[in-house]
Design an enzyme around this catalytic site. Structure first.
Site, PDB file in Angstrom:
ATOM      1  N   ALA B  75     -17.032  54.371  44.898  1.00 52.34           N
ATOM      2  CA  ALA B  75     -17.451  55.482  44.042  1.00 52.34           C
ATOM      3  C   ALA B  75     -18.737  55.101  43.318  1.00 52.34           C
ATOM      4  O   ALA B  75     -18.852  54.007  42.754  1.00 52.34           O
ATOM      5  CB  ALA B  75     -16.351  55.803  43.032  1.00 52.34           C
ATOM      6  N   HIS B  76     -19.719  55.992  43.344  1.00 52.61           N
ATOM      7  CA  HIS B  76     -20.993  55.730  42.675  1.00 52.61           C
ATOM      8  C   HIS B  76     -21.758  57.041  42.554  1.00 52.61           C
ATOM      9  O   HIS B  76     -21.435  58.025  43.201  1.00 52.61           O
ATOM     10  CB  HIS B  76     -21.815  54.725  43.477  1.00 52.61           C
ATOM     11  CG  HIS B  76     -22.269  55.248  44.813  1.00 52.61           C
ATOM     12  ND1 HIS B  76     -21.398  55.408  45.869  1.00 52.61           N
ATOM     13  CD2 HIS B  76     -23.464  55.698  45.240  1.00 52.61           C
ATOM     14  CE1 HIS B  76     -22.058  55.912  46.904  1.00 52.61           C
ATOM     15  NE2 HIS B  76     -23.319  56.104  46.545  1.00 52.61           N
ATOM     16  N   ALA B  77     -22.793  57.021  41.728  1.00 54.60           N
ATOM     17  CA  ALA B  77     -23.724  58.138  41.654  1.00 54.60           C
ATOM     18  C   ALA B  77     -25.120  57.545  41.510  1.00 54.60           C
ATOM     19  O   ALA B  77     -25.275  56.316  41.481  1.00 54.60           O
ATOM     20  CB  ALA B  77     -23.388  59.043  40.478  1.00 54.60           C
TER      21      ALA B  77
END
Lengths: 90, 163
Positions: B75-77
């Site tokens: 999960a990342h942005a």
């Protein structure tokens, strides 16, 4: 030879794909320039690419392209990457 | 480019303090699983709450492509003002959840990642390959009983790179 690894943000999972693709190409003794990019800029960054590496989830978003779209399920499985890259480049 | 010189260019992963590790967490769906990973990043001081929301938005927008191996989601942005420092979190789930990936569901381990600049993102994410190219790493994380176990598994890449 130009290969583009595509992910959603262009700065996350594509980086893993890029580093592992480089390892496999090294093993196969194939000279190629591998870059990481995102879906939004795929038209530009992959315009002159022979191969696009990506997730099964992003194939539809990438759309029509002249490059071979190679779909990788497990980004850490070098034998999957090797078999699929060899098939695309051979 | 590829080869030994290429590996040396990877930067170390962000630190993984105890506050950024959540073992045997409960999540009823992928959204909650990503939120647990985001909360761990917030707890460690790496991010603000809006970053957690942005990680969820990435999946809403692009699908489950962050599930990059069987059982593992990254999960990342994108970097942004809500990233206070480079950060890493690790969540293991009691009950794995489906993200909607055609091959890699269900997910029992969620890695949360935040970096302040795009360049750092590329180089430190690549470092994850040194850990997870070992097929035993994901099952070992999923079964980790203690924070120390997780930190030991997640530092394996360092030894790999030095070898």
């Amino acid at each position: 030879m130009k290969i583009v690894a595509i992910c959603g943000a262009g700065i996350g999972t594509s980086a893993i794909l890029k580093v592992n693709a480089e390892r496999v190409l090294d093993r196969l003794d194939i000279e190629a320039d591998v870059t990481a990019s995102d879906v939004a800029s795929v038209r530009t960054t992959a315009a002159d690419a022979q191969v696009i590496l990506t997730s099964p989830e992003l194939v539809d978003a990438i759309g029509a392209t002249n490059a071979d779209v190679v779909v990788i399920d497990n980004y850490f499985d070098l034998s999957e990457l090797e078999a699929k890259l060899e098939a695309a480049l051979g | 480019m590829a080869g030994a010189a290429g590996y040396a260019e990877t930067m170390p992963l962000p630190p993984l303090p105890e506050s950024a590790i959540a073992l045997a967490a409960h999540a009823s769906d992928w959204r909650q699983a990503v939120e647990v990973a985001g909360s761990a990043l917030e707890r460690s001081g790496a991010t603000l709450h809006s970053y957690t929301a942005r990680m969820v938005e990435m999946i809403d927008e692009f699908g489950a492509y962050i599930v990059i191996a069987p059982g593992l989601a990254l999960a990342h942005a994108r970097p942004g003002p809500d990233v206070l420092a480079d950060g890493l979190s690790v969540v293991t789930l009691v009950e794995p959840v489906a993200f909607g990936h055609p091959h890699n569901d269900p997910v029992g381990v969620v890695i949360g990642l935040a970096v302040a600049t795009p360049d750092a993102h590329v180089t430190s994410v690549a470092e994850l390959a040194n850990i997870f190219n070992d097929p035993g790493a994901i099952p070992a994380l999923a079964e980790a009983a203690t924070v120390a176990d997780v930190q030991r598994i997640m530092s394996a890449g360092k030894e790999e790179a030095e070898r």
